[in-house]
Design an enzyme around this catalytic site. Structure first.
Site, PDB file in Angstrom:
ATOM      1  N   ASN A  71      38.776  25.056  27.541  1.00  0.00           N
ATOM      2  CA  ASN A  71      38.661  24.157  28.630  1.00  0.00           C
ATOM      3  C   ASN A  71      38.763  24.063  29.464  1.00  0.00           C
ATOM      4  O   ASN A  71      38.287  22.263  29.654  1.00  0.00           O
ATOM      5  CB  ASN A  71      37.071  23.563  27.865  1.00  0.00           C
ATOM      6  CG  ASN A  71      36.192  24.680  26.916  1.00  0.00           C
ATOM      7  OD1 ASN A  71      35.460  25.289  28.038  1.00  0.00           O
ATOM      8  ND2 ASN A  71      35.226  23.320  26.214  1.00  0.00           N
ATOM      9  N   ARG A 122      52.970  25.955  18.711  1.00  0.00           N
ATOM     10  CA  ARG A 122      53.393  24.505  18.022  1.00  0.00           C
ATOM     11  C   ARG A 122      53.976  24.385  16.385  1.00  0.00           C
ATOM     12  O   ARG A 122      55.446  24.325  16.189  1.00  0.00           O
ATOM     13  CB  ARG A 122      52.784  23.337  19.027  1.00  0.00           C
ATOM     14  CG  ARG A 122      53.980  22.141  19.198  1.00  0.00           C
ATOM     15  CD  ARG A 122      53.526  21.403  19.238  1.00  0.00           C
ATOM     16  NE  ARG A 122      51.951  20.916  18.928  1.00  0.00           N
ATOM     17  CZ  ARG A 122      51.514  19.769  19.337  1.00  0.00           C
ATOM     18  NH1 ARG A 122      51.572  19.120  20.171  1.00  0.00           N
ATOM     19  NH2 ARG A 122      50.884  19.043  18.464  1.00  0.00           N
ATOM     20  N   HIS A 178      27.734  26.126  32.806  1.00  0.00           N
ATOM     21  CA  HIS A 178      27.612  26.448  31.266  1.00  0.00           C
ATOM     22  C   HIS A 178      27.580  25.770  30.084  1.00  0.00           C
ATOM     23  O   HIS A 178      26.984  25.314  29.963  1.00  0.00           O
ATOM     24  CB  HIS A 178      28.307  27.709  30.850  1.00  0.00           C
ATOM     25  CG  HIS A 178      28.182  28.146  29.210  1.00  0.00           C
ATOM     26  ND1 HIS A 178      28.642  27.132  28.110  1.00  0.00           N
ATOM     27  CD2 HIS A 178      27.092  29.103  29.036  1.00  0.00           C
ATOM     28  CE1 HIS A 178      27.509  27.138  27.474  1.00  0.00           C
ATOM     29  NE2 HIS A 178      27.394  28.998  26.939  1.00  0.00           N
ATOM     30  N   ASN A 179      28.156  24.877  29.685  1.00  0.00           N
ATOM     31  CA  ASN A 179      28.192  23.225  29.488  1.00  0.00           C
ATOM     32  C   ASN A 179      27.438  22.215  29.841  1.00  0.00           C
ATOM     33  O   ASN A 179      26.559  21.306  29.244  1.00  0.00           O
ATOM     34  CB  ASN A 179      29.839  22.967  28.853  1.00  0.00           C
ATOM     35  CG  ASN A 179      30.449  24.116  28.246  1.00  0.00           C
ATOM     36  OD1 ASN A 179      30.480  25.064  28.322  1.00  0.00           O
ATOM     37  ND2 ASN A 179      31.324  22.913  27.469  1.00  0.00           N
ATOM     38  N   LYS A 181      31.826  28.805  33.578  1.00  0.00           N
ATOM     39  CA  LYS A 181      31.888  27.922  31.964  1.00  0.00           C
ATOM     40  C   LYS A 181      31.475  25.959  31.949  1.00  0.00           C
ATOM     41  O   LYS A 181      30.634  25.538  31.234  1.00  0.00           O
ATOM     42  CB  LYS A 181      33.444  27.669  31.590  1.00  0.00           C
ATOM     43  CG  LYS A 181      33.172  27.144  29.994  1.00  0.00           C
ATOM     44  CD  LYS A 181      32.637  27.975  28.907  1.00  0.00           C
ATOM     45  CE  LYS A 181      32.234  27.655  27.915  1.00  0.00           C
ATOM     46  NZ  LYS A 181      32.817  26.458  26.896  1.00  0.00           N
ATOM     47  N   ARG A 227      18.192   4.274  58.114  1.00  0.00           N
ATOM     48  CA  ARG A 227      19.500   3.995  58.282  1.00  0.00           C
ATOM     49  C   ARG A 227      20.039   3.289  59.696  1.00  0.00           C
ATOM     50  O   ARG A 227      20.681   3.307  59.387  1.00  0.00           O
ATOM     51  CB  ARG A 227      19.740   4.966  57.280  1.00  0.00           C
ATOM     52  CG  ARG A 227      19.840   5.916  55.882  1.00  0.00           C
ATOM     53  CD  ARG A 227      20.106   7.273  55.974  1.00  0.00           C
ATOM     54  NE  ARG A 227      22.285   7.402  56.342  1.00  0.00           N
ATOM     55  CZ  ARG A 227      22.183   7.938  56.836  1.00  0.00           C
ATOM     56  NH1 ARG A 227      21.462   8.374  57.299  1.00  0.00           N
ATOM     57  NH2 ARG A 227      23.402   7.824  57.192  1.00  0.00           N
ATOM     58  N   SER A 241      32.909  31.320  25.601  1.00  0.00           N
ATOM     59  CA  SER A 241      31.457  29.627  24.549  1.00  0.00           C
ATOM     60  C   SER A 241      31.343  30.930  23.904  1.00  0.00           C
ATOM     61  O   SER A 241      31.481  32.020  23.749  1.00  0.00           O
ATOM     62  CB  SER A 241      30.441  30.086  26.003  1.00  0.00           C
ATOM     63  OG  SER A 241      29.315  29.172  25.211  1.00  0.00           O
ATOM     64  N   GLY A 242      30.765  30.113  22.673  1.00  0.00           N
ATOM     65  CA  GLY A 242      30.425  30.268  21.375  1.00  0.00           C
ATOM     66  C   GLY A 242      30.818  30.194  20.603  1.00  0.00           C
ATOM     67  O   GLY A 242      31.213  30.011  18.844  1.00  0.00           O
ATOM     68  N   GLY A 243      31.528  28.331  20.562  1.00  0.00           N
ATOM     69  CA  GLY A 243      32.443  28.059  19.137  1.00  0.00           C
ATOM     70  C   GLY A 243      32.984  28.696  19.037  1.00  0.00           C
ATOM     71  O   GLY A 243      33.631  30.251  18.998  1.00  0.00           O
ATOM     72  N   ARG A 266      22.968  10.803  26.904  1.00  0.00           N
ATOM     73  CA  ARG A 266      23.939  10.599  25.560  1.00  0.00           C
ATOM     74  C   ARG A 266      25.218   9.178  25.886  1.00  0.00           C
ATOM     75  O   ARG A 266      24.935   8.462  24.909  1.00  0.00           O
ATOM     76  CB  ARG A 266      25.023  11.600  25.734  1.00  0.00           C
ATOM     77  CG  ARG A 266      24.295  13.254  25.224  1.00  0.00           C
ATOM     78  CD  ARG A 266      25.837  13.750  24.797  1.00  0.00           C
ATOM     79  NE  ARG A 266      25.354  15.458  25.254  1.00  0.00           N
ATOM     80  CZ  ARG A 266      25.726  16.614  24.844  1.00  0.00           C
ATOM     81  NH1 ARG A 266      27.543  16.446  24.267  1.00  0.00           N
ATOM     82  NH2 ARG A 266      25.719  17.093  25.101  1.00  0.00           N
ATOM     83  N   MET A 295      39.862  28.112  17.358  1.00  0.00           N
ATOM     84  CA  MET A 295      39.713  29.094  18.586  1.00  0.00           C
ATOM     85  C   MET A 295      40.801  29.778  18.365  1.00  0.00           C
ATOM     86  O   MET A 295      40.519  31.090  18.736  1.00  0.00           O
ATOM     87  CB  MET A 295      39.118  28.121  20.166  1.00  0.00           C
ATOM     88  CG  MET A 295      37.464  27.345  20.157  1.00  0.00           C
ATOM     89  SD  MET A 295      36.718  28.049  19.952  1.00  0.00           S
ATOM     90  CE  MET A 295      36.367  28.736  21.317  1.00  0.00           C
ATOM     91  N   GLU A 345      23.416  23.425  28.624  1.00  0.00           N
ATOM     92  CA  GLU A 345      23.667  23.473  27.789  1.00  0.00           C
ATOM     93  C   GLU A 345      23.401  21.913  27.133  1.00  0.00           C
ATOM     94  O   GLU A 345      22.929  21.621  26.570  1.00  0.00           O
ATOM     95  CB  GLU A 345      25.134  23.177  26.818  1.00  0.00           C
ATOM     96  CG  GLU A 345      25.233  23.707  25.362  1.00  0.00           C
ATOM     97  CD  GLU A 345      26.906  23.672  25.107  1.00  0.00           C
ATOM     98  OE1 GLU A 345      27.056  24.641  25.231  1.00  0.00           O
ATOM     99  OE2 GLU A 345      26.928  22.908  24.289  1.00  0.00           O
ATOM    100  N   ALA A 352      44.818  26.680  16.687  1.00  0.00           N
ATOM    101  CA  ALA A 352      43.529  26.335  15.728  1.00  0.00           C
ATOM    102  C   ALA A 352      42.537  26.344  15.756  1.00  0.00           C
ATOM    103  O   ALA A 352      42.888  27.985  15.855  1.00  0.00           O
ATOM    104  CB  ALA A 352      43.535  24.905  16.644  1.00  0.00           C
TER     105      ALA A 352
END
Ligand code: NBP
Length: 474
Positions: free
Chosen positions: A102, A33, A185-186, A182, A444, A128-130, A287, A13, A189, A11
């Site tokens: 990922n 596939r 990293h995300n 990774k 406590r 990473s880097g799309g 989000r 990537m 991001e 695909a």
């Protein structure tokens, strides 16, 4: 001829990674596939290098020189396991299976252990880097054994982004270390994008600036300390005009942010490790909040905002927002680095934090000028927190007053700035000499006999709250 490396999963990537490998002189066996993807790659880009297409997994494996190097670039999760299961019986001892998807690092640890049983190397590599990075040079974060890196590393270092002649690829550490890094990293991001979005919101609603003016401001910021890929593309997106309506593109997009899960994983893992990644957590929750339209509509009707909104002097305000953004960004990175350090200790990965900044300088989504400084800080100072490394300590101290003004302004104006505000709270939390955690410990002990330590002597204590309030050593 036998191919030097194979890519299965073509695909966006996988296709671009395979082309990148071929363009760099490696012969690449191809498999997907659905064979139509393999065929179209060869038809469209066959002239870019040596490709060896295969329709069956068996032919694909047979096309590879040994030890085999097989990159899997399929949808993360079940599909990755399905591909691995298909490959295992066809492979020989010493072959290297590389998952560039990922994956969750826990899955990578499991897969690495399982393949080790078969005498196979399994490398979980974060990429990473799309789409564009995969083709032109991504940032690559490979885990797995040192032995596998010896044969794989030179290829990955060649196809990775290069900054000042240094490849954005380094062996991160054993088993799941690459995918963990990774993931963080995300997570960073997510925080980076949330902070940019809050800066945009403050400037737009606080100053009434237009998207076009804001594009200009972000473009200017991109020539200073904040210089980064995300600031650069913020200027692009804000400057873009919707062709159909002629209005600012940002105004025609539905304001509900989606997520694929790496931010959530970062926060879940941080909770397990006990590391406060408040910037990433607020970004992930922001989000989620945006994606609940029913609640938002109900709240828009029911909840009042502030009566009067403070006026801002344009020039000071823009400068304050920039400094607040920078300081909050340092907090987000400091927290992400703490999380990598904690996982490295927990799993015995021995991650070189300076090297992580080095490989994030190019290729990846969070690439930024200030990663050079992070690299230097971890190489020379090994700070307890990035926030106390002299360069960042001074930079944040310089922006501190601006940061406070902005968070106060946002509260008074009713502009939500969860990441700006929580980052400032984290900064103040760290520097506060006596935290109210003492009261928490007292409570406590009161309701659950959870005990406490004293400032004036060693040991663990409990107060007999329901009796005579005598203190006993626990
Ligand atoms: P997708 O994540 O959309 O996955 C599509 C690929 O997976 C196709 O090749 C598809 O084959 C294959 N696949 C599926 Br779905 N189920 C399969 C199965 N059971 N057996 C074999 N193959 C199967 O592709 P992508 O966007 O190129 O991403 C690939 C990986 O890279 C993912 O793990 C992603 O998280 C990661 N990643 C993506 C980006 C990005 O910017 N997109 C960036 C960094 C990392 P088919 O053609 O036969 O359906």
């Amino acid at each position: 001829t036998q191919a030097q490396i194979g890519v299965t999963g073509l695909a966006v990537m996988g296709r671009n990674l395979a082309r990148n490998l071929a363009r760099n002189g490696f012969s690449v066996a191809l498999h997907n596939r659905t064979p139509a993807r393999t065929r179209s790659l060869v038809e469209e880009h066959g002239d870019e290098g040596v490709f060896v297409p295969a329709e069956s997994v068996a032919d694909f494996v047979a096309a590879l020189e040994r030890p085999r190097r097989i990159v899997i670039m399929v949808k993360a999760g079940g599909p990755t396991d399905a591909v691995i299961e298909e490959l295992i019986p066809l492979l020989d001892e010493g072959d290297i299976v590389i998952d560039c998807g990922n994956a969750h690092f826990a899955d990578t640890r499991r897969r690495e252990a399982a393949l080790r049983e078969h005498g196979l190397h399994f490398v979980g590599a974060g990429v990473s880097g799309g789409e564009e990075g995969a083709l032109l040079g991504p940032s690559i974060m490979p885990g797995g054994s040192k032995e596998s890196y010896a044969t794989l590393g030179p290829m990955f270092e060649k196809i990775a982004a290069q900054v000042d002649g240094t490849p954005c690829c380094v062996h991160v550490g054993p088993d799941g270390a690459g995918h963990f890094v990774k993931m963080v990293h995300n997570g960073i991001e997510y925080a980076d994008m949330q902070l940019i979005a809050e800066a945009y919101h403050l400037l737009r609603d606080g100053l009434g600036a237009s998207p076009k003016e804001l594009a200009q401001i972000f473009a200017e910021w991109n020539s200073g300390d904040l210089e980064s890929f995300l600031i650069e593309i913020t200027a692009e997106v804000l400057g873009h005009v919707d062709a159909a309506t002629g209005t600012a593109f940002v105004d025609v997009i539905v304001d509900q942010a989606e997520q694929k899960g790496t931010g959530r994983w970062t926060v879940q893992t941080a909770l397990d490790l006990g590391v406060p990644v408040t910037g990433i957590a607020e970004a992930t929750f922001a989000r989620a909040l945006s994606a609940h339209p029913e609640q938002r509509v109900a709240a828009q009707k029911a909840l009042p905002g502030p009566g009067s909104v403070p006026q801002a002097d344009r020039e000071t305000f823009v400068d304050d927002v920039r400094k607040a953004l920078y300081a909050s960004k340092v907090v987000a990175y400091a927290q992400g680095y703490d999380q990598m350090a904690a996982a490295s200790a927990e799993y015995g990965w021995d991650i070189d934090l300076g090297a992580m900044a080095t490989i994030w300088r190019g290729g990846c989504i969070i690439r930024a000028r200030f990663l050079d400084r992070i690299k230097e800080s971890y190489e020379h100072e090994r700070p307890e927190s990035l926030l106390v490394a002299p360069y960042f300590r001074d930079a944040v101290a310089e922006g501190q007053e601006s940061w406070r003004r902005i968070v106060a302004h946002a509260a008074k104006a009713g502009i939500p700035t969860p990441a700006f505000s929580s980052s400032l709270a984290y900064y103040d939390g760290l520097r506060t000499e006596r935290l109210p955690a003492s009261l928490i410990q007292g409570l406590r002990d009161f309701f659950g006999a959870h005990t406490y330590r004293r400032v004036d002597k060693e040991g663990t204590f409990h107060t007999m709250w329901s009796e005579d309030r005598r203190e006993v050593e626990a």
